[in-house]
Design a protein around this motif. Structure first.
Motif, PDB file in Angstrom:
ATOM      1  N   ILE A  76       0.853  -1.196   0.000  1.00 48.61           N
ATOM      2  CA  ILE A  76       0.000   0.000   0.000  1.00 48.61           C
ATOM      3  C   ILE A  76       0.886   1.242   0.000  1.00 48.61           C
ATOM      4  CG2 ILE A  76      -1.753   1.290   1.250  1.00 48.61           C
ATOM      5  CD1 ILE A  76      -2.804  -1.334   2.343  1.00 48.61           C
ATOM      6  N   GLN A  77       0.671   2.100  -0.981  1.00 50.49           N
ATOM      7  CA  GLN A  77       1.451   3.322  -1.114  1.00 50.49           C
ATOM      8  C   GLN A  77       0.601   4.532  -0.741  1.00 50.49           C
ATOM      9  OE1 GLN A  77       4.813   3.301  -2.273  1.00 50.49           O
ATOM     10  NE2 GLN A  77       4.579   1.079  -2.072  1.00 50.49           N
ATOM     11  N   ILE A  78       1.290   5.600  -0.341  1.00 52.24           N
ATOM     12  CA  ILE A  78       0.575   6.836  -0.007  1.00 52.24           C
ATOM     13  C   ILE A  78       1.520   8.016  -0.196  1.00 52.24           C
ATOM     14  CG2 ILE A  78       1.167   6.891   2.460  1.00 52.24           C
ATOM     15  CD1 ILE A  78      -1.756   7.818   2.938  1.00 52.24           C
ATOM     16  N   GLU A  79       0.941   9.183  -0.459  1.00 52.47           N
ATOM     17  CA  GLU A  79       1.739  10.390  -0.607  1.00 52.47           C
ATOM     18  C   GLU A  79       2.465  10.708   0.697  1.00 52.47           C
ATOM     19  OE1 GLU A  79      -1.427  10.101  -1.093  1.00 52.47           O
ATOM     20  OE2 GLU A  79      -1.989  10.648  -3.144  1.00 52.47           O
ATOM     21  N   THR A  80       3.687  11.207   0.577  1.00 51.37           N
ATOM     22  CA  THR A  80       4.541  11.436   1.748  1.00 51.37           C
ATOM     23  C   THR A  80       3.898  12.342   2.807  1.00 51.37           C
ATOM     24  OG1 THR A  80       6.534  11.065   0.442  1.00 51.37           O
ATOM     25  CG2 THR A  80       6.794  12.292   2.499  1.00 51.37           C
ATOM     26  N   PRO A  81       3.308  13.503   2.439  1.00 48.09           N
ATOM     27  CA  PRO A  81       2.718  14.348   3.490  1.00 48.09           C
ATOM     28  C   PRO A  81       1.639  13.630   4.294  1.00 48.09           C
ATOM     29  CG  PRO A  81       2.939  15.575   1.437  1.00 48.09           C
ATOM     30  CD  PRO A  81       3.227  14.148   1.105  1.00 48.09           C
ATOM     31  N   LYS A  82       0.829  12.787   3.622  1.00 45.38           N
ATOM     32  CA  LYS A  82      -0.221  12.059   4.341  1.00 45.38           C
ATOM     33  C   LYS A  82       0.369  11.005   5.265  1.00 45.38           C
ATOM     34  CE  LYS A  82      -3.986  12.723   1.039  1.00 45.38           C
ATOM     35  NZ  LYS A  82      -4.979  12.061   0.157  1.00 45.38           N
ATOM     36  N   ALA A  83       1.500  10.425   4.859  1.00 41.91           N
ATOM     37  CA  ALA A  83       2.132   9.396   5.697  1.00 41.91           C
ATOM     38  C   ALA A  83       2.544   9.968   7.047  1.00 41.91           C
ATOM     39  CB  ALA A  83       3.344   8.814   4.974  1.00 41.91           C
ATOM     40  N   VAL A  84       3.050  11.197   7.043  1.00 43.52           N
ATOM     41  CA  VAL A  84       3.427  11.851   8.307  1.00 43.52           C
ATOM     42  C   VAL A  84       2.218  11.933   9.230  1.00 43.52           C
ATOM     43  CG1 VAL A  84       4.311  13.970   9.357  1.00 43.52           C
ATOM     44  CG2 VAL A  84       5.226  13.205   7.173  1.00 43.52           C
ATOM     45  N   THR A  85       1.095  12.373   8.668  1.00 44.22           N
ATOM     46  CA  THR A  85      -0.125  12.527   9.461  1.00 44.22           C
ATOM     47  C   THR A  85      -0.620  11.191   9.988  1.00 44.22           C
ATOM     48  OG1 THR A  85      -0.709  14.411   8.055  1.00 44.22           O
ATOM     49  CG2 THR A  85      -2.450  13.499   9.435  1.00 44.22           C
ATOM     50  N   ILE A  86      -0.609  10.171   9.137  1.00 47.79           N
ATOM     51  CA  ILE A  86      -1.067   8.847   9.560  1.00 47.79           C
ATOM     52  C   ILE A  86      -0.182   8.296  10.668  1.00 47.79           C
ATOM     53  CG2 ILE A  86      -1.309   6.443   8.806  1.00 47.79           C
ATOM     54  CD1 ILE A  86      -2.214   7.576   6.084  1.00 47.79           C
ATOM     55  N   GLY A  87       1.126   8.516  10.569  1.00 48.81           N
ATOM     56  CA  GLY A  87       2.042   8.067  11.611  1.00 48.81           C
ATOM     57  C   GLY A  87       1.728   8.688  12.954  1.00 48.81           C
ATOM     58  N   LEU A  88       1.430   9.978  12.944  1.00 49.45           N
ATOM     59  CA  LEU A  88       1.089  10.672  14.195  1.00 49.45           C
ATOM     60  C   LEU A  88      -0.240  10.168  14.754  1.00 49.45           C
ATOM     61  CD1 LEU A  88       2.171  14.309  13.230  1.00 49.45           C
ATOM     62  CD2 LEU A  88       3.266  12.819  14.915  1.00 49.45           C
ATOM     63  N   ILE A  89      -1.224   9.991  13.862  1.00 52.18           N
ATOM     64  CA  ILE A  89      -2.528   9.476  14.314  1.00 52.18           C
ATOM     65  C   ILE A  89      -2.372   8.097  14.938  1.00 52.18           C
ATOM     66  CG2 ILE A  89      -4.755   8.607  13.491  1.00 52.18           C
ATOM     67  CD1 ILE A  89      -4.768  10.895  11.452  1.00 52.18           C
ATOM     68  N   MET A  90      -1.654   7.243  14.247  1.00 53.49           N
ATOM     69  CA  MET A  90      -1.453   5.874  14.732  1.00 53.49           C
ATOM     70  C   MET A  90      -0.742   5.878  16.079  1.00 53.49           C
ATOM     71  SD  MET A  90       0.493   2.882  12.650  1.00 53.49           S
ATOM     72  CE  MET A  90       1.063   1.406  13.500  1.00 53.49           C
ATOM     73  N   ASN A  91       0.244   6.724  16.224  1.00 50.67           N
ATOM     74  CA  ASN A  91       0.992   6.817  17.477  1.00 50.67           C
ATOM     75  C   ASN A  91       0.082   7.224  18.636  1.00 50.67           C
ATOM     76  OD1 ASN A  91       3.699   7.186  18.988  1.00 50.67           O
ATOM     77  ND2 ASN A  91       2.695   9.175  19.235  1.00 50.67           N
ATOM     78  N   GLU A  92      -0.794   8.200  18.409  1.00 50.49           N
ATOM     79  CA  GLU A  92      -1.685   8.669  19.470  1.00 50.49           C
ATOM     80  C   GLU A  92      -2.672   7.581  19.885  1.00 50.49           C
ATOM     81  OE1 GLU A  92      -1.209  11.472  21.064  1.00 50.49           O
ATOM     82  OE2 GLU A  92       0.452  11.862  19.693  1.00 50.49           O
ATOM     83  N   ILE A  93      -3.235   6.880  18.885  1.00 49.82           N
ATOM     84  CA  ILE A  93      -4.217   5.844  19.200  1.00 49.82           C
ATOM     85  C   ILE A  93      -3.579   4.703  19.992  1.00 49.82           C
ATOM     86  CG2 ILE A  93      -5.734   4.109  18.194  1.00 49.82           C
ATOM     87  CD1 ILE A  93      -6.236   6.039  15.872  1.00 49.82           C
ATOM     88  N   LEU A  94      -2.421   4.238  19.532  1.00 49.54           N
ATOM     89  CA  LEU A  94      -1.749   3.137  20.234  1.00 49.54           C
ATOM     90  C   LEU A  94      -1.375   3.526  21.660  1.00 49.54           C
ATOM     91  CD1 LEU A  94       0.603   1.834  17.385  1.00 49.54           C
ATOM     92  CD2 LEU A  94      -1.447   0.703  18.276  1.00 49.54           C
ATOM     93  N   ASN A  95      -0.850   4.728  21.833  1.00 49.47           N
ATOM     94  CA  ASN A  95      -0.453   5.178  23.172  1.00 49.47           C
ATOM     95  C   ASN A  95      -1.669   5.322  24.092  1.00 49.47           C
ATOM     96  OD1 ASN A  95       2.341   5.265  23.027  1.00 49.47           O
ATOM     97  ND2 ASN A  95       2.365   7.322  22.134  1.00 49.47           N
ATOM     98  N   ASN A  96      -2.765   5.880  23.559  1.00 52.50           N
ATOM     99  CA  ASN A  96      -3.973   6.023  24.377  1.00 52.50           C
ATOM    100  C   ASN A  96      -4.503   4.666  24.822  1.00 52.50           C
ATOM    101  OD1 ASN A  96      -4.350   8.772  24.671  1.00 52.50           O
ATOM    102  ND2 ASN A  96      -5.388   8.997  22.702  1.00 52.50           N
ATOM    103  N   SER A  97      -4.467   3.723  23.891  1.00 48.74           N
ATOM    104  CA  SER A  97      -4.988   2.393  24.233  1.00 48.74           C
ATOM    105  C   SER A  97      -4.155   1.723  25.319  1.00 48.74           C
ATOM    106  CB  SER A  97      -5.015   1.514  22.978  1.00 48.74           C
ATOM    107  OG  SER A  97      -5.973   1.968  22.060  1.00 48.74           O
ATOM    108  N   GLN A  98      -2.849   1.730  25.160  1.00 47.38           N
ATOM    109  CA  GLN A  98      -2.006   1.045  26.145  1.00 47.38           C
ATOM    110  C   GLN A  98      -1.994   1.768  27.491  1.00 47.38           C
ATOM    111  OE1 GLN A  98       1.293   1.454  27.518  1.00 47.38           O
ATOM    112  NE2 GLN A  98       1.609   3.572  26.799  1.00 47.38           N
ATOM    113  N   LYS A  99      -2.276   3.069  27.486  1.00 48.65           N
ATOM    114  CA  LYS A  99      -2.304   3.813  28.755  1.00 48.65           C
ATOM    115  C   LYS A  99      -3.627   3.651  29.500  1.00 48.65           C
ATOM    116  CE  LYS A  99       0.687   7.709  27.476  1.00 48.65           C
ATOM    117  NZ  LYS A  99       0.666   9.170  27.205  1.00 48.65           N
TER     118      LYS A  99
END
Length: 379
Positions: free
Chosen positions: A282-305
């Motif tokens: 799965i490919q995606i434009e670079t600017p969107k990848a930055v945003t997805i990485g941040l979103i994913m990081n927040e969700i994972l951290n919230n869940s484990q906390k």
């Protein structure tokens, strides 16, 4: 005429015409044409209108008597304006005797005397319909009657020479373009490499600051910052390694973030099982990848906390897949539900919604105490 056109065919098929060395091409042209016409010299000139003074520049001159190839001589329009006017007429100029022609009055005591030229024929060189230069055939010492066949052949030769010059110019332009692209790629690679290193240094500084504090809240805030920065580090690392700066392998990026999350967050004693189902390619434009990485990081951290207690086995699942023209990131947990966690989410959940809005993605959250929480990002 037949022998002439055999020579023309041989000339057009020359391997030198595929050479990047223009001198080799023009030397062969000069050698062949002095033999065909049984003349003493052949010169190829190009107009140079980019200088302050308009001029003709010799890019190749072959002398049959001395068997020499030279170039670089310049004739300025200001010194021979009438001759330039005739050349610019875009017609073949035929001079049987330089001493009796109005065309050569300005050059007979200078250029012609210097090279002992008595007769000459100048044939225009056109590239893409534009007059670019002249091919000059020169006879020493004796007058010469240039026949109609010779004039027609000279015009035909010019088409071959024009093609050779045009091919050479395109090849040079291609080399320059390839060099510029390579330099641009190296610049991009160096830029992403430096960004990655700078972000890594920033993470190290945050870790040093973290170790110097005994405050649990400070520890949590600094750890969250490290996680967010790390999501950017992994992206720039991929950009640097792959050399593809427009698109990112989102599948590889998500997998890398999950690996780091596993290493960083599963050392605090929580009974947490991580699962993933990542569709490859799965490919995606670079600017969107930055945003997805941040979103994913927040969700994972919230869940484990917030989703799990230390006494309850937890399961955190990440899926990335495509559905028709949509790409979907799905993160679910079997924790205690969103309502309890929401009170402690703070910046994290707010950031997720803001980031999803920035990239025009659809985000949905379904949560209950019985089934846990599901975050779905459609983009």
């Amino acid at each position: 005429m037949t022998p002439y056109y055999k020579d023309l065919e041989q000339l057009s098929r020359s391997r030198n015409f595929q050479s990047a060395n223009l001198d080799d091409i023009l030397q062969e042209v000069g050698t062949k044409l002095t033999e065909c016409f049984q003349i003493d010299r052949v010169n190829i000139w190009v107009f140079n209108n980019h200088l302050e003074e308009k001029c003709l520049r010799c890019i190749g001159s072959y002398d049959k008597l001395h068997k020499t190839f030279t170039k670089g001589e310049i004739l300025y329009e200001k010194d021979i304006p009438n001759y330039f006017k005739h050349l610019s007429s875009d017609k073949i100029l035929v001079v049987n005797d330089v001493n009796d022609s109005d065309i050569t009055q300005e050059i007979k005591d200078g250029y012609c005397k210097k090279y002992e030229i008595r007769a000459m024929m100048d044939s225009p060189i056109r590239i893409e319909g534009e007059l670019k230069g002249v091919l000059c055939y020169e006879q020493r010492n004796d007058t010469r009657i240039w026949t109609t066949d010779e004039q027609n052949f000279a015009l035909a030769v010019n088409q071959v020479v024009a093609l050779a010059l045009e091919t050479h110019e395109r090849r040079i332009a291609q080399v320059k373009l390839e060099k510029a692209l390579k330099e641009k790629e190296l610049l991009y690679a160096e830029m992403h490499h430096r960004i990655k290193n700078n972000l890594t240094t920033l993470i190290s500084l945050l870790r040093i600051q973290d170790r110097q504090s005994n405050n649990a809240l400070v520890h949590e805030v600094l750890n969250d910052c490290q996680q967010r920065i790390f999501s950017m580090v992994k992206l720039h690392e991929q950009l640097y390694k792959t050399g593809n700066y427009k698109q990112v392998d989102l599948s590889r990026y998500v997998y890398d973030l999950l690996s780091e999350f596993r290493t960083t967050n599963l050392t605090d004693g929580k009974n947490l099982i991580l699962e993933n189902d990542i569709q490859e390619g799965i490919q995606i434009e670079t600017p969107k990848a930055v945003t997805i990485g941040l979103i994913m990081n927040e969700i994972l951290n919230n869940s484990q906390k917030h989703a799990f207690t230390t006494h309850t086995p937890g399961r955190l699942t990440t899926k990335l897949f495509t559905d028709k023209d949509k790409r979907i990131l799905l993160i679910t947990d079997n924790g205690k539900g969103f309502e309890t966690a929401a009170k402690k989410s703070g910046l994290g959940l707010s950031l997720v919604n803001d980031l999803a809005e920035q990239m025009n993605a659809q985000i949905s959250i379904v949560s209950s105490p019985e089934k846990g929480t599901s975050f779905q990002l459609i983009f």
